[in-house]
Design a protein around this motif. Sequence first.
Motif, mmCIF file in Angstrom:
data_model
loop_
_atom_site.group_PDB
_atom_site.id
_atom_site.type_symbol
_atom_site.label_atom_id
_atom_site.label_comp_id
_atom_site.label_asym_id
_atom_site.label_seq_id
_atom_site.Cartn_x
_atom_site.Cartn_y
_atom_site.Cartn_z
ATOM 1 N N LEU A 164 15.968 -2.751 25.943
ATOM 2 C CA LEU A 164 14.523 -2.707 25.726
ATOM 3 C C LEU A 164 13.872 -1.686 26.642
ATOM 4 C CD1 LEU A 164 12.006 -3.934 24.409
ATOM 5 C CD2 LEU A 164 11.904 -5.541 26.300
ATOM 6 N N PHE A 196 13.896 -2.725 15.905
ATOM 7 C CA PHE A 196 14.599 -3.005 17.158
ATOM 8 C C PHE A 196 13.734 -3.843 18.100
ATOM 9 C CE2 PHE A 196 15.236 -1.826 21.594
ATOM 10 C CZ PHE A 196 16.523 -2.280 21.772
ATOM 11 N N GLU A 197 12.479 -3.436 18.247
ATOM 12 C CA GLU A 197 11.608 -4.170 19.171
ATOM 13 C C GLU A 197 11.445 -5.615 18.712
ATOM 14 O OE1 GLU A 197 10.754 -2.798 21.935
ATOM 15 O OE2 GLU A 197 11.301 -0.757 21.410
ATOM 16 N N TYR A 256 0.848 -1.199 0.000
ATOM 17 C CA TYR A 256 0.000 0.000 0.000
ATOM 18 C C TYR A 256 0.879 1.243 0.000
ATOM 19 C CZ TYR A 256 -4.444 2.398 0.852
ATOM 20 O OH TYR A 256 -5.588 3.150 0.735
ATOM 21 N N PRO A 301 -0.680 -4.627 12.952
ATOM 22 C CA PRO A 301 -0.664 -4.781 11.498
ATOM 23 C C PRO A 301 -0.993 -6.219 11.117
ATOM 24 C CG PRO A 301 1.568 -4.691 12.351
ATOM 25 C CD PRO A 301 0.662 -4.493 13.515
ATOM 26 N N SER A 325 12.476 5.745 10.118
ATOM 27 C CA SER A 325 11.329 5.605 11.022
ATOM 28 C C SER A 325 10.889 4.150 11.152
ATOM 29 C CB SER A 325 10.166 6.484 10.567
ATOM 30 O OG SER A 325 9.973 6.362 9.200
ATOM 31 N N SER A 367 14.480 1.667 25.490
ATOM 32 C CA SER A 367 13.733 1.985 24.273
ATOM 33 C C SER A 367 12.269 2.274 24.570
ATOM 34 C CB SER A 367 13.855 0.835 23.270
ATOM 35 O OG SER A 367 12.890 -0.167 23.525
ATOM 36 N N VAL A 368 11.712 1.571 25.562
ATOM 37 C CA VAL A 368 10.274 1.738 25.802
ATOM 38 C C VAL A 368 9.955 3.172 26.189
ATOM 39 C CG1 VAL A 368 8.371 1.093 27.302
ATOM 40 C CG2 VAL A 368 9.836 -0.650 26.372
ATOM 41 N N ILE A 407 10.633 -0.140 15.372
ATOM 42 C CA ILE A 407 9.900 -1.406 15.355
ATOM 43 C C ILE A 407 10.849 -2.553 15.017
ATOM 44 C CG2 ILE A 407 8.087 -2.672 14.165
ATOM 45 C CD1 ILE A 407 6.456 -0.129 14.148
ATOM 46 N N THR A 452 6.184 -5.684 23.306
ATOM 47 C CA THR A 452 7.425 -6.427 23.510
ATOM 48 C C THR A 452 7.825 -6.388 24.977
ATOM 49 O OG1 THR A 452 8.142 -5.805 21.309
ATOM 50 C CG2 THR A 452 9.832 -6.577 22.790
ATOM 51 N N PHE A 497 4.242 -1.458 19.664
ATOM 52 C CA PHE A 497 5.249 -2.514 19.548
ATOM 53 C C PHE A 497 6.144 -2.545 20.787
ATOM 54 C CE2 PHE A 497 4.060 -2.709 15.150
ATOM 55 C CZ PHE A 497 4.376 -4.002 14.775
ATOM 56 N N ALA A 498 6.544 -1.372 21.233
ATOM 57 C CA ALA A 498 7.466 -1.312 22.369
ATOM 58 C C ALA A 498 6.812 -1.902 23.611
ATOM 59 C CB ALA A 498 7.891 0.123 22.633
ATOM 60 N N VAL A 550 2.358 3.941 16.922
ATOM 61 C CA VAL A 550 2.479 2.541 16.523
ATOM 62 C C VAL A 550 3.755 1.933 17.115
ATOM 63 C CG1 VAL A 550 2.766 1.007 14.555
ATOM 64 C CG2 VAL A 550 1.062 2.786 14.484
ATOM 65 N N TRP A 551 4.818 2.743 17.110
ATOM 66 C CA TRP A 551 6.050 2.246 17.749
ATOM 67 C C TRP A 551 5.772 1.883 19.204
ATOM 68 C CZ3 TRP A 551 9.567 6.996 16.227
ATOM 69 C CH2 TRP A 551 9.640 7.072 14.821
ATOM 70 N N LEU A 561 12.381 -8.945 20.799
ATOM 71 C CA LEU A 561 11.303 -9.891 21.089
ATOM 72 C C LEU A 561 11.686 -11.292 20.632
ATOM 73 C CD1 LEU A 561 8.390 -10.213 22.109
ATOM 74 C CD2 LEU A 561 7.639 -9.887 19.770
ATOM 75 N N PRO A 586 -5.369 -3.930 1.528
ATOM 76 C CA PRO A 586 -5.262 -3.897 2.980
ATOM 77 C C PRO A 586 -4.672 -2.584 3.467
ATOM 78 C CG PRO A 586 -3.476 -5.190 2.062
ATOM 79 C CD PRO A 586 -4.317 -4.756 0.920
ATOM 80 N N LEU A 587 -5.289 -2.039 4.458
ATOM 81 C CA LEU A 587 -4.826 -0.783 5.032
ATOM 82 C C LEU A 587 -3.933 -1.129 6.220
ATOM 83 C CD1 LEU A 587 -5.361 2.189 4.530
ATOM 84 C CD2 LEU A 587 -7.141 2.089 6.246
ATOM 85 N N TRP A 588 -2.716 -0.577 6.216
ATOM 86 C CA TRP A 588 -1.782 -0.898 7.282
ATOM 87 C C TRP A 588 -1.775 0.228 8.301
ATOM 88 C CZ3 TRP A 588 0.313 -5.649 7.239
ATOM 89 C CH2 TRP A 588 0.257 -6.358 6.026
ATOM 90 N N PHE A 596 3.419 3.004 10.045
ATOM 91 C CA PHE A 596 4.660 2.615 10.717
ATOM 92 C C PHE A 596 5.568 3.800 10.995
ATOM 93 C CE2 PHE A 596 3.569 -1.530 8.819
ATOM 94 C CZ PHE A 596 3.524 -2.247 9.990
ATOM 95 N N ARG A 597 5.215 4.965 10.497
ATOM 96 C CA ARG A 597 6.050 6.141 10.764
ATOM 97 C C ARG A 597 5.552 6.908 11.987
ATOM 98 N NH1 ARG A 597 4.794 6.115 5.147
ATOM 99 N NH2 ARG A 597 6.570 5.324 3.956
ATOM 100 N N ILE A 621 10.531 5.684 23.424
ATOM 101 C CA ILE A 621 9.452 5.743 22.432
ATOM 102 C C ILE A 621 8.228 6.442 23.017
ATOM 103 C CG2 ILE A 621 7.883 4.307 21.080
ATOM 104 C CD1 ILE A 621 10.210 2.421 20.579
#
Lengths: 169, 475
Positions: free
Chosen positions: B233, A94-95, A74, B144, A88, B236-237, A92, B169, B165-166, B161-162, A99, B151-153, B156-157, B240
């Motif tokens: 980790l 990295f995570e 997309y 995702p 950017s 990072s959490v 993710i 995880t 994931f953070a 969303v980060w 994981l 499909p609409l994602w 990710f920028r 983010i």
Amino acid sequence: MAEFSGPEQVLEAARQAYAKGYRQMDAYSPFPVDGLAEAIGFRRTRLPLFVLVGGIVGALSGFFLQYYAAVISYPLNVGGRPFNSWPSFIPITFEATVLLAALCAVVGMLMRNGLPRPYHPVFNVQRFERVTRDKFFLCIEATDPLFDEKKTLKFLESLSPANVTTVDP
Amino acid sequence: MSDHTSILRSPLILGNKSYSDVTEDVALPLDRSPGKEWWMAFAVSSSMLFLGLAAVTYQVMTGIGTWGLNNTVGWAFDITNFVFWIGIGHAGTLISAILFLFRQKWRTSVNRSAEAMTIFAVICAGIFPIIHMGRPWLAFWVVPYPNLRGPLWVNFRSPLVWDMFAIGTYFTISLVFWFVGLIPDLATLRDRTASNIKKKFYGLLSLGWDGSNRTWLRYETVYLLLAGLATPLVVSVHTIVSWDFATSVIPGWHTTIFPPYFVAGAVFSGFAMVLTLMIIARTVLHFEEYITLHHIESMGKIIIATGGMVALAYLTELFVAMYSGNEYERFAFINRMFGPYAWAYWIMVSCNVLSPQLLWLKKVRTNVTLVFLLSLAINVGMWFERFVIITISLTRDYLPASWDVYAPTLIEIATLIGSFGLFLTLFLLFTRILPMIAIGEVKGVLSYGRASHEAPKAEGRYVSAAHERVPGGVR
């Protein structure tokens, strides 16, 4: 199987057994005893390599997921920025690396240790219950080439243990 | 800390315990029926939980119009609570992973409950963004997956969303790390208990652990690796989380100092929460010989250090705002200090910057009551820090015409109380079901500083810390 009441004793016993030529043996303790695993001749695990592979797979799949969504599946032009705006995608990636590496570490450890394990002969020994409390055990297994029920029993007794028992399979 | 006049360092665990004593002492609270104190605490915490449940049910059914948000202030109480709880969790990982890497052996008495605290805090934190979505049953849209909408994602920028994931995880790894640490202790409980049901329960969870040293070696290897993975980790959490704000263009949010500032603040608030819980636990469950004054002092010192970093961040932020010459930025900070919410700013400063300074005094650090009160003050202060950053910055941004005020509604306050109820209820249940102290690890440090099977420790901390165990663990 011989029972000892202190970490020093079992360590000494394991060294003697190793010097005597026994290889198929295991030592059991309520907490990790420094040098005991080495004393029974167990030197390296390949786990770190497995974890590294897990981390690399995690990084690649984490990045590819984003690349696939933003470039192949997309593509969306936002202000003329590149579809593959990789900086950017780093967080993710990295995570996902962490994981997958960590999950590989744990699953690998359980698999290599044969856990979960519903049955093990050592649990047939009544006194073995105390291994998770305060007792230390050295078990020479019957698969050892030097194993001879009488001789091995005698040898274990010579190590001045608190108790010696035979483990039923 | 260590006694420099003696060759031997002061022991970590008091009372000259044998291995068997440790098992008994830690497992005892699990056997006894809970005392009056426990039931009282449980009654209070579960009431708070039910209040929160009622509030959440109401706001999910009605919509988040039940909150005090308006067009100007779109993030306030809810996100404050989210950041607060995520921050609390970080101390648990710091104790279990970073202090492990630094071979700080005193961590063994507190790591189990600190890790439990992490998990419960992350659960509390996760609830808030999900409620904020308004339609929590669609929460899976942030994940995702190939779908029929295009499909609409997800974008990710986007830092949001980060964040997903953070935190996903972080939660998974904390849970796994905690469970790995529990396996040997669950085996201890399995071998100890007389009750058949408990034997089955602990037996199942301990996966057939037998204490073999081959097993132990791999176990230690993995523990070390997990600690190594959890350390970046945890950094990072919160980094983010801070990007959720820093990547926007709101004055007061748009600062490059946010990642380290948030991480230091998280550890600071987390240690305050660990102290709060540990002081209660050691008093109620009589773990004074395991969680000693030495532990409380050490944590007090970490609080001084991280509190110092937080104070430095406050000053830097102020300085940059003044020095930048950007009038919006400058106004945002003047507004923080002297605007309508100045009281919140000054609560934050007095709780986070001034009150921890008392911990420089050894008399204060070793006074359990005072440390407890200070830890409460820091908890409050750190909650206000997030409120100050998030809400005040939003109330007055660029255009005076769009300025507004924000006040929480009772529903929002009830939700916050509910999250505390959830946290405390989970913690109280944990003290009944699982061993609060890592039995196996404590046994390993009983001889700490004593002449024993371990190499002589007289050469000093770093020598002893680096001996055999490290190569053994790395293999």
